[in-house]
Design an enzyme around this catalytic site. Structure first.
Site, PDB file in Angstrom:
ATOM      1  N   SER A 115       0.822  -1.227   0.000  1.00 56.67           N
ATOM      2  CA  SER A 115       0.000   0.000   0.000  1.00 56.67           C
ATOM      3  C   SER A 115       0.844   1.260   0.000  1.00 56.67           C
ATOM      4  CB  SER A 115      -0.895   0.032   1.235  1.00 56.67           C
ATOM      5  OG  SER A 115      -1.669  -1.119   1.304  1.00 56.67           O
ATOM      6  N   SER A 148       2.414  -3.022   8.348  1.00 57.24           N
ATOM      7  CA  SER A 148       2.404  -3.724   9.631  1.00 57.24           C
ATOM      8  C   SER A 148       3.741  -4.415   9.840  1.00 57.24           C
ATOM      9  CB  SER A 148       1.297  -4.776   9.661  1.00 57.24           C
ATOM     10  OG  SER A 148       0.063  -4.210   9.341  1.00 57.24           O
ATOM     11  N   GLU A 231      -3.413 -13.932   1.718  1.00 52.54           N
ATOM     12  CA  GLU A 231      -3.704 -13.021   2.835  1.00 52.54           C
ATOM     13  C   GLU A 231      -5.173 -13.165   3.246  1.00 52.54           C
ATOM     14  OE1 GLU A 231      -3.348  -8.811   1.881  1.00 52.54           O
ATOM     15  OE2 GLU A 231      -3.026  -8.338   3.981  1.00 52.54           O
TER      16      GLU A 231
END
Ligand SMILES: Cc1cc2nc3c(=O)[nH]c(=O)nc-3n(C[C@H](O)[C@H](O)[C@H](O)COP(=O)(O)OP(=O)(O)OC[C@H]3O[C@@H](n4cnc5c(N)ncnc54)[C@H](O)[C@@H]3O)c2cc1C
Length: 396
Positions: A115, A148, A231
């Site tokens: 992202s 993350s 994912e």
């Protein structure tokens, strides 16, 4: 000759007998599990697997969980859920051999550099550039966000633009990036729970050798599809045990706090329970899905329903608690792992964290598009930039 199901159960029972989770350091247990082929049973032998159907993984997981063994997805989510399967599908034999075991054992934490500020749902529109030098190595410049575990990660899955002159899906290449490269800068972002689990990552002349490329140059989108499908399946695979998974906090609160019970709340709990059980049954169907795992729609459906149900269950819990729910234990994650685990187990922490569920791993809206188009065969979303060179597509 034992049946595959019995083989997995028997091997796992032996594993927990020989390495009792309560007495074995986490890394030692994980190493023994990898070597026994029980890390991902569907992977080839020697790579943490036994070459068996993916539907047998829950057989092993249930035995490990009952014995109090560690959950590799919780410890290294991007590594276990996404990097492992992507390396097996697209990595060179050398990369798989070198990276998979330390990944599973959690010597190497992984993160996912997909992202960007201008490209989340429209992932194929991303702008981070990778250019190839005369020596064949790549230099990467750009900015990623929401990453993350970047602050703990040794390796990253990176999707970058290598050809701006072709339509957006065709100009991407997929890499494994060393997060220790001096061109990588990680800046934590604080969330509303008080934690800083994700980060902004600046890539400023970061270098990647060509043998850390997964798939051909320009074919990164296909590799990214492997990561994204895994994912969704990893998040939405769910629990096959009745009363576990997203519904668990509501059942616990109902059991522990009779003073909060009313007939209207019972009615709501029952309807949440029915949804949780439908999710559980979808999980069982998903485990039995044919060999095109993880692309079976049940994985995507599981992720979508799990996210929305988790939010609704925790909203219900917070409503039950009323004013008590406003006394959030602490916004300050401390250095003590036990105290921090207790903070994160609190229903109020979980309520705040759950707000991200319908965004992370693909938003609920985009997953509905995926299911509509790929599972139900409905007409596709309008894509005006599909055939235009990426360079000519207006960006904000
Ligand atoms: C807790 C958390 C952890 C994350 N971790 C990572 C990570 O480790 N690595 C990583 O790369 N990313 C990570 N992400 C990023 C996540 O994948 C993106 O936030 C997500 O894909 C949405 O992208 P966006 O934020 O740019 O929103 P946008 O794409 O701008 O979307 C905004 C809104 O528009 C809607 N929308 C967009 N396109 C459509 C469409 N075609 N049809 C209908 N609605 C549409 C979206 O659903 C959303 O509601 C994380 C996010 C969170 C919240």
């Amino acid at each position: 000759m034992p049946k595959p199901h019995e083989l997995v159960a028997e091997r796992t029972r032996r594993l927990v007998e020989e390495h009792p989770p309560g007495e074995t350091p986490v890394r030692d247990f994980l190493a023994a599990r990898f070597d026994a082929g029980l890390a991902w049973v569907r992977f080839p032998e020697g790579l943490g697997g036994l070459g068996l159907p993916h539907g047998l993984q829950p057989v092993s997981d249930a035995i490990v969980e009952a014995a109090g063994g560690p959950d590799p997805f919780a410890l290294n989510p991007m590594g276990y859920g996404m990097a492992g399967p992507t390396l097996v599908a697209h990595g060179s034999p050398e990369l798989r051999r070198r990276l998979l075991r330390p990944l599973y054992v959690c010597d190497d934490i992984w993160c996912q550099l997909f992202s960007e500020p201008g490209a989340g749902s429209d992932l194929a529109g991303l702008a981070t550039r990778a250019t190839r030098g005369a020596d064949g190595a790549w230099t990467v410049d750009g900015r990623k966000v929401w990453t993350s575990k970047a602050h703990e990660a040794r390796w990253a899955l990176l999707l970058a633009r290598t050809d701006p002159d072709v339509p957006k899906h065709a100009g991407l290449t997929y890499f494994v990036l060393d997060m220790r490269d001096p061109g990588v800068e990680v800046r934590p972002l604080r969330q509303m729970t008080g934690d800083a689990d994700f980060n902004e990552v600046r890539l400023d002349g970061a270098r990647i050798p060509d043998d850390h490329r997964l798939g051909p140059a320009g074919a990164g989108w296909r590799v990214a599809m492997t990561t994204l499908a895994n994912e969704r399946s990893a998040i939405g695979g769910g629990s096959t045990v009745r009363g576990a998974g997203p519904i668990a906090p509501a059942l616990e609160l109902w059991r522990d706090r009779p003073d909060l019970r009313t007939p209207v709340r019972r009615d709501r709990l029952v309807s949440l329970f029915a949804r949780a059980d439908a999710l559980r049954l979808t999980g069982i169907r998903y485990a039995a899905a044919p060999s095109d795992y993880p692309n079976s729609p049940e994985g995507t459906l599981g992720k979508l329903v799990d996210a929305e149900l988790n939010q609704d269950v925790l909203e219900f819990c917070v409503e039950m608690l009323g004013a008590e729910a406003t006394a959030f234990p602490s916004y300050e994650p401390g250095g003590d792992p036990a105290a921090d685990a207790a903070r994160r187990a609190d229903v109020r922490w979980r309520f705040l964290r759950s707000r991200a569920n319908t965004i992370e791993g693909g938003t609920a809206e985009v997953l509905r598009n995926v299911l509509g188009e790929r599972a139900l065969g409905l007409p596709g979303d309008v894509r005006v930039d599909k055939d235009r060179p990426w360079r000519d597509v207006p960006r904000g």
